[in-house]
Design a protein around this motif. Structure first.
Motif, PDB file in Angstrom:
ATOM      1  N   PRO A  30       0.800  -1.213   0.000  1.00 23.32           N
ATOM      2  CA  PRO A  30       0.000   0.000   0.000  1.00 23.32           C
ATOM      3  C   PRO A  30       0.833   1.263   0.000  1.00 23.32           C
ATOM      4  O   PRO A  30       2.032   1.246   0.279  1.00 23.32           O
ATOM      5  N   THR A 104     -11.104 -10.536   1.292  1.00 23.23           N
ATOM      6  CA  THR A 104     -11.113  -9.214   1.909  1.00 23.23           C
ATOM      7  C   THR A 104     -10.173  -8.268   1.169  1.00 23.23           C
ATOM      8  O   THR A 104     -10.503  -7.105   0.929  1.00 23.23           O
ATOM      9  N   GLY A 105      -9.003  -8.777   0.805  1.00 24.36           N
ATOM     10  CA  GLY A 105      -8.061  -7.951   0.072  1.00 24.36           C
ATOM     11  C   GLY A 105      -8.570  -7.572  -1.306  1.00 24.36           C
ATOM     12  O   GLY A 105      -8.454  -6.416  -1.732  1.00 24.36           O
ATOM     13  N   LEU A 107     -11.668  -7.361  -2.306  1.00 20.34           N
ATOM     14  CA  LEU A 107     -12.808  -6.443  -2.193  1.00 20.34           C
ATOM     15  C   LEU A 107     -12.379  -5.024  -1.849  1.00 20.34           C
ATOM     16  O   LEU A 107     -13.178  -4.097  -1.983  1.00 20.34           O
ATOM     17  N   SER A 108     -11.147  -4.854  -1.407  1.00 19.64           N
ATOM     18  CA  SER A 108     -10.663  -3.500  -1.115  1.00 19.64           C
ATOM     19  C   SER A 108     -10.247  -2.770  -2.387  1.00 19.64           C
ATOM     20  O   SER A 108      -9.988  -1.571  -2.355  1.00 19.64           O
ATOM     21  N   MET A 109     -10.177  -3.493  -3.490  1.00 16.12           N
ATOM     22  CA  MET A 109      -9.780  -2.898  -4.768  1.00 16.12           C
ATOM     23  C   MET A 109     -10.971  -2.234  -5.447  1.00 16.12           C
ATOM     24  O   MET A 109     -12.123  -2.555  -5.157  1.00 16.12           O
ATOM     25  N   GLN A 114     -11.726  -5.516  -9.776  1.00 17.76           N
ATOM     26  CA  GLN A 114     -12.293  -6.792  -9.359  1.00 17.76           C
ATOM     27  C   GLN A 114     -12.939  -7.515 -10.533  1.00 17.76           C
ATOM     28  O   GLN A 114     -12.789  -8.739 -10.697  1.00 17.76           O
ATOM     29  N   SER A 300      -5.020   0.084  -1.811  1.00 20.80           N
ATOM     30  CA  SER A 300      -5.969  -0.942  -1.401  1.00 20.80           C
ATOM     31  C   SER A 300      -5.391  -1.767  -0.258  1.00 20.80           C
ATOM     32  O   SER A 300      -4.234  -1.628   0.107  1.00 20.80           O
ATOM     33  N   GLY A 301      -6.198  -2.674   0.284  1.00 19.18           N
ATOM     34  CA  GLY A 301      -5.773  -3.462   1.425  1.00 19.18           C
ATOM     35  C   GLY A 301      -5.273  -4.841   1.074  1.00 19.18           C
ATOM     36  O   GLY A 301      -5.173  -5.698   1.960  1.00 19.18           O
ATOM     37  N   PHE A 302      -4.944  -5.089  -0.186  1.00 18.40           N
ATOM     38  CA  PHE A 302      -4.514  -6.424  -0.562  1.00 18.40           C
ATOM     39  C   PHE A 302      -3.190  -6.790   0.085  1.00 18.40           C
ATOM     40  O   PHE A 302      -2.954  -7.957   0.421  1.00 18.40           O
ATOM     41  N   ASP A 304      -2.047  -6.033   3.099  1.00 13.26           N
ATOM     42  CA  ASP A 304      -2.282  -6.502   4.454  1.00 13.26           C
ATOM     43  C   ASP A 304      -2.865  -7.909   4.450  1.00 13.26           C
ATOM     44  O   ASP A 304      -2.504  -8.757   5.270  1.00 13.26           O
ATOM     45  N   ALA A 305      -3.785  -8.163   3.524  1.00  8.02           N
ATOM     46  CA  ALA A 305      -4.417  -9.477   3.441  1.00  8.02           C
ATOM     47  C   ALA A 305      -3.399 -10.555   3.098  1.00  8.02           C
ATOM     48  O   ALA A 305      -3.361 -11.621   3.721  1.00  8.02           O
TER      49      ALA A 305
END
Length: 419
Positions: A30, A104-105, A107-109, A114, A300-302, A304-305
């Motif tokens: 990120p 979850t990761g 879906l943060s995109m 997606q 995005s949060g990918f 972290d996931a």
């Protein structure tokens, strides 16, 4: 790099629709500033920078065939999990599962990313031949069945195919060698303490940390098309500790306007990419790795996931190995296990990212992996190159070459230890 790059004509070996880089891979790290930035922005010049040998990698694990079999099976399962989740990110999975972490990761995109990812993943998992090639034995499961089983359902201590007796022998032998090496190093340390007149009642100086540093980044050739605009380059990645624990390296901007032959120099000793703590308990020798990536910044949060996923995969791999060596009685088995897991996870991280980039690439370069082996904890052994190749606590510089999209970047890096 800038978003002007095009994926047109970049046919994948799967003959599938591409997933744009920012859909899946640029988000691995990120948009945060990396620790270790010092002072004013480093200068950039057009001077030619020196080039050094490519950094050593963890290798292909052929020297540890049983570990290689285990980690390859984990790699296949993780890839299939990624594919089924990307194909239908609306589908929910059990809380805490690897699949739910990946979902979850994703879906943060952004929604458009997606959608692109889902189209490519559906095409891949629909083809039995491709599934077998990309997911090994797990590819025999239809996508719906695999989604129900998940990583934890297919990768278990009793189901992974490998030579259990061979693994027990190999780790037992390795533990014995580590024990002998450890005792020899302890004896050498005491001998050196006498030689250099260090009072024996005082603690023999040991290392405190291991740094991985970026010295400079050169735009050898700007990506295509070279006009209009300049390359926007960011860097980040993953750090793998001696026991296989992974740490995300936050993304930082190298430059937003690179041109041909421009070089960004970080003042000596270089920009801190990651620092490993060496003061913790545990036997030596130890191994450490980094995975370096050039990417477009993404919030995005990918990242972290995926870092959460690494920890779970590592734990599952360790369970498989521990069951196979149950009953082995040696005080250094834990050290042998840590060494094996650290090397295996480093290989898995690099291989999995490489797979993602090959399958979904658009605006990405393949990652670079750098591996280091540290024989002991005593600082005096890292002062003289005649010992282990370290000179004044530093290893020679290595050069990553990142090629792609009609462009090329050179990144100079090195390891150094701190007493």
């Amino acid at each position: 790099m800038r978003s002007r790059l095009s994926s047109a004509g970049a046919l994948r070996r799967y003959a599938l629709p591409l997933i744009a880089v920012t859909a899946l891979t640029a988000a691995l790290i990120p948009a945060q500033a990396a620790a270790g930035t010092t002072g004013a922005p480093p200068p950039r010049t057009t001077a030619e920078d020196p080039e050094y040998p490519a950094p050593p990698t963890p290798g292909d694990l052929r020297s540890d065939p049983e570990i290689a079999s285990i980690i390859q099976d984990a790699d296949y399962a993780l890839k299939y999990s990624m594919a089924v989740v990307a194909a239908d990110p609306a589908k929910q999975y059990p809380a805490g599962s690897i699949e739910e972490d990946l979902r979850t990761g994703i879906l943060s995109m952004p929604v458009d990313r997606q959608k692109t990812a889902a189209e490519a993943a559906r095409a891949m998992i629909a083809d039995p031949a491709v599934r077998k090639r990309e997911f090994g034995r797990h590819g025999a499961h239809e996508p719906g069945k695999y989604a129900g089983l998940g990583f934890s359902g297919v990768f278990t201590p009793d189901s992974v195919p490998f030579d259990r007796a061979g693994l027990k022998r190999r780790l037992t032998d390795r533990a014995a060698r580590i024990e002998a090496t450890h005792k020899l190093e302890e004896a050498d340390a005491k001998e050196m303490a006498v030689k250099y007149q260090v009072p024996l009642q005082l603690q023999i100086p040991t290392l405190t940390s291991l740094d991985y540093r970026i010295e400079r980044v050169k735009c050898a050739d700007e990506t295509n098309p070279e006009w209009p605009g300049d390359d926007e380059i960011a860097m980040g990645g993953v750090a793998v500790g001696h026991n296989g624990a992974t740490t995300k390296v936050n993304q930082f901007t190298v430059a937003d306007d690179f041109d041909d032959n421009e070089v960004k120099v970080y003042a000596d000793p270089g920009k801190l990419f990651h620092r490993f703590d060496l003061t913790g308990a545990g036997a030596w020798p130890r191994t450490y790795s980094t995975v370096v990536m050039l990417a477009e910044k993404d919030g995005s949060g990918f990242a972290d996931a995926i870092n959460t996923v690494w920890g779970k995969v590592k734990d599952d791999v360790l369970k498989v190995i521990e069951k196979a060596v149950a009953g082995v009685l040696t005080g250094y088995l834990g050290a042998a296990l840590a060494e094996a897991i650290g090397k295996a996870v480093a290989w898995l991280v690099g291989t999995f990212f490489d797979w993602l980039f090959e399958l979904f690439q658009d605006d990405m370069f393949h990652p670079g992996t750098h591996y280091v082996y540290m024989p002991n904890r005593y600082e005096w052994m890292y002062k003289n190159a005649s010992n282990y190749g370290w000179t004044n606590f530093r290893l020679p510089t290595g050069t990553f070459t990142f090629n792609g999209h009609g462009g090329s970047y050179k990144v100079n890096v090195h390891w150094q230890v701190n007493p």
